[in-house]
Motif scaffolding. Structure first.
Motif, mmCIF file in Angstrom:
data_model
loop_
_atom_site.group_PDB
_atom_site.id
_atom_site.type_symbol
_atom_site.label_atom_id
_atom_site.label_comp_id
_atom_site.label_asym_id
_atom_site.label_seq_id
_atom_site.Cartn_x
_atom_site.Cartn_y
_atom_site.Cartn_z
ATOM 1 N N GLN A 266 0.822 -1.204 0.000
ATOM 2 C CA GLN A 266 0.000 0.000 0.000
ATOM 3 C C GLN A 266 0.860 1.259 0.000
ATOM 4 O O GLN A 266 0.506 2.262 -0.631
ATOM 5 C CB GLN A 266 -0.946 0.004 1.202
ATOM 6 N N ALA A 267 1.981 1.216 0.704
ATOM 7 C CA ALA A 267 2.885 2.368 0.687
ATOM 8 C C ALA A 267 3.409 2.616 -0.725
ATOM 9 O O ALA A 267 3.497 3.764 -1.183
ATOM 10 C CB ALA A 267 4.036 2.144 1.661
ATOM 11 N N ARG A 268 3.765 1.534 -1.421
ATOM 12 C CA ARG A 268 4.253 1.676 -2.796
ATOM 13 C C ARG A 268 3.137 2.188 -3.707
ATOM 14 O O ARG A 268 3.331 3.136 -4.483
ATOM 15 C CB ARG A 268 4.771 0.332 -3.321
ATOM 16 N N ARG A 269 1.960 1.592 -3.630
ATOM 17 C CA ARG A 269 0.853 2.006 -4.489
ATOM 18 C C ARG A 269 0.455 3.459 -4.223
ATOM 19 O O ARG A 269 0.117 4.208 -5.145
ATOM 20 C CB ARG A 269 -0.351 1.097 -4.270
ATOM 21 N N SER A 270 0.492 3.855 -2.956
ATOM 22 C CA SER A 270 0.085 5.215 -2.597
ATOM 23 C C SER A 270 0.998 6.248 -3.226
ATOM 24 O O SER A 270 0.538 7.248 -3.794
ATOM 25 C CB SER A 270 0.069 5.377 -1.080
ATOM 26 N N ILE A 271 2.300 6.005 -3.148
ATOM 27 C CA ILE A 271 3.211 7.014 -3.697
ATOM 28 C C ILE A 271 3.192 7.012 -5.219
ATOM 29 O O ILE A 271 3.355 8.047 -5.859
ATOM 30 C CB ILE A 271 4.632 6.847 -3.129
ATOM 31 N N GLU A 272 2.934 5.854 -5.804
ATOM 32 C CA GLU A 272 2.784 5.819 -7.256
ATOM 33 C C GLU A 272 1.544 6.590 -7.691
ATOM 34 O O GLU A 272 1.570 7.316 -8.693
ATOM 35 C CB GLU A 272 2.725 4.373 -7.745
ATOM 36 N N PHE A 273 0.454 6.464 -6.950
ATOM 37 C CA PHE A 273 -0.744 7.247 -7.247
ATOM 38 C C PHE A 273 -0.460 8.734 -7.098
ATOM 39 O O PHE A 273 -0.837 9.549 -7.950
ATOM 40 C CB PHE A 273 -1.888 6.843 -6.324
ATOM 41 N N LEU A 274 0.204 9.102 -6.011
ATOM 42 C CA LEU A 274 0.440 10.517 -5.750
ATOM 43 C C LEU A 274 1.349 11.147 -6.793
ATOM 44 O O LEU A 274 1.260 12.348 -7.053
ATOM 45 C CB LEU A 274 0.999 10.691 -4.337
ATOM 46 N N ARG A 275 2.214 10.342 -7.419
ATOM 47 C CA ARG A 275 3.003 10.860 -8.538
ATOM 48 C C ARG A 275 2.098 11.379 -9.658
ATOM 49 O O ARG A 275 2.408 12.362 -10.313
ATOM 50 C CB ARG A 275 3.909 9.764 -9.109
ATOM 51 N N THR A 276 0.986 10.692 -9.858
ATOM 52 C CA THR A 276 0.108 11.056 -10.970
ATOM 53 C C THR A 276 -0.690 12.314 -10.692
ATOM 54 O O THR A 276 -1.239 12.908 -11.626
ATOM 55 C CB THR A 276 -0.866 9.913 -11.307
ATOM 56 N N VAL A 277 -0.813 12.718 -9.427
ATOM 57 C CA VAL A 277 -1.611 13.899 -9.088
ATOM 58 C C VAL A 277 -0.747 15.050 -8.589
ATOM 59 O O VAL A 277 -1.268 16.087 -8.204
ATOM 60 C CB VAL A 277 -2.700 13.550 -8.050
ATOM 61 N N LEU A 278 0.555 14.870 -8.609
ATOM 62 C CA LEU A 278 1.505 15.933 -8.299
ATOM 63 C C LEU A 278 2.432 16.086 -9.504
ATOM 64 O O LEU A 278 3.526 15.545 -9.520
ATOM 65 C CB LEU A 278 2.311 15.603 -7.043
ATOM 66 N N PRO A 279 1.998 16.805 -10.537
ATOM 67 C CA PRO A 279 2.770 16.858 -11.781
ATOM 68 C C PRO A 279 4.197 17.354 -11.602
ATOM 69 O O PRO A 279 5.097 16.928 -12.310
ATOM 70 C CB PRO A 279 1.963 17.847 -12.643
ATOM 71 N N ASP A 280 4.435 18.283 -10.650
ATOM 72 C CA ASP A 280 5.805 18.768 -10.456
ATOM 73 C C ASP A 280 6.734 17.648 -10.006
ATOM 74 O O ASP A 280 7.907 17.597 -10.368
ATOM 75 C CB ASP A 280 5.835 19.912 -9.447
#
Length: 289
Positions: A266-280
């Motif tokens: 879940q930690a891995r999936r969460s940060i991968e998701f957040l990459r997609t919503v933090l374009p910078d």
């Protein structure tokens, strides 16, 4: 401003603390929401100062920021979830919770944490609302004194079902106590979706002056269930844009306490998701996500 991402250790309870910290650093998180509990940094066990010093050194080696969280379910009472609370009828019971929070402030100071998280607790059955608010204020007074001495903000969280459940309730407490400088807010984005009348984006903007800690996960309207990103109803890009625009510099901590059985994934999936919503961050991996 960019959003600094963390992950809560209450979602990694099957890991040793050092393993959890190493995992988060390897995944690219910038910090950790450290819940004081028996499986990690136990606030009730001997040699707390020495153990805290060891954790502080490890955080420094890994370059992780930290917020101290105090939502452990059974750290004070092995038979009563989150008991005792700041609202209990028994003053000795309330004092035990206050003492834990004062301890958390000392731990936070030793760790270099940017805030100590807490919540009010559920109003005991049969307790008048005004009495409950009076108990809450009295119980927090020594904690705020400790926070002032340590220079560590206290960040109280509106929690569904608790006495202090909404942003309006936070402001009631703040005004009741005379707007103390060290009393701030933990804003849980999922809770905004769950029960606030305003949208999560509007909640972020309204809460901005008092933000000291942020928790984030997905959630559905009217259902207090912390969900992995994508399993709920929140539109995250505008929420994170609003958060970045506030100038808030603390951690935004993923809060999945019921997913420890799959914590590393879940930690891995969460940060991968957040990459997609933090374009910078997606454009510049050196920024840590």
């Amino acid at each position: 401003m960019s959003v600094r991402l963390g992950y809560g250790t209450n979602g990694l309870t099957d890991l040793r603390l050092d393993d959890a910290l190493s995992l988060l650093a390897d995944l690219g998180y910038e910090g950790v929401g450290l819940t004081l509990d028996h499986m990690h940094l136990d606030p009730m066990a001997p040699e707390l100062a020495a153990r805290t010093g060891k954790v502080a050194r490890r955080l420094g080696e890994l370059g992780l920021g930290v917020t101290v969280e105090t939502g452990a379910r059974y750290v004070l009472d092995p038979r009563r979830k989150h008991g005792p609370t700041l609202l209990d009828a028994d003053p000795d019971a309330r004092a035990r919770r206050t003492e834990l929070l004062v301890t958390a402030v000392r731990v936070a100071a030793d760790l270099g944490a940017h805030a100590v998280h807490c919540f009010s607790g559920i109003t005991p059955e049969g307790t008048d609302g005004d009495i409950a608010w009076k108990r809450l204020g009295e119980s927090l007074a020594p904690v705020l004194d400790a926070a002032e001495r340590a220079g560590v903000p206290l960040a109280i969280e509106p929690e569904p079902g608790h006495l202090l459940a909404t942003l309006a309730d936070f402001h009631r407490l703040r005004e009741q106590l005379g707007d103390p400088e060290l009393l701030g807010l933990t804003l849980d984005i999922g809770h905004c979706q769950c029960l606030e009348p305003a949208s999560p984006v509007e909640c972020v903007r309204a809460a901005a002056p008092w933000l000291r800690h942020v928790q984030i996960e997905d959630m559905r309207r009217g259902v207090h269930e912390h969900l992995p990103f994508g399993d709920g109803e929140i539109d995250f890009p505008p929420v994170l844009e609003a958060l970045s625009a506030t100038g808030y510099q603390g951690l935004t901590v993923v809060e999945l306490p019921r997913h420890s059985h799959a914590g590393p994934e879940q930690a891995r999936r969460s940060i991968e998701f957040l990459r997609t919503v933090l374009p910078d961050r997606a454009a510049d991996p050196a920024k840590g996500v």
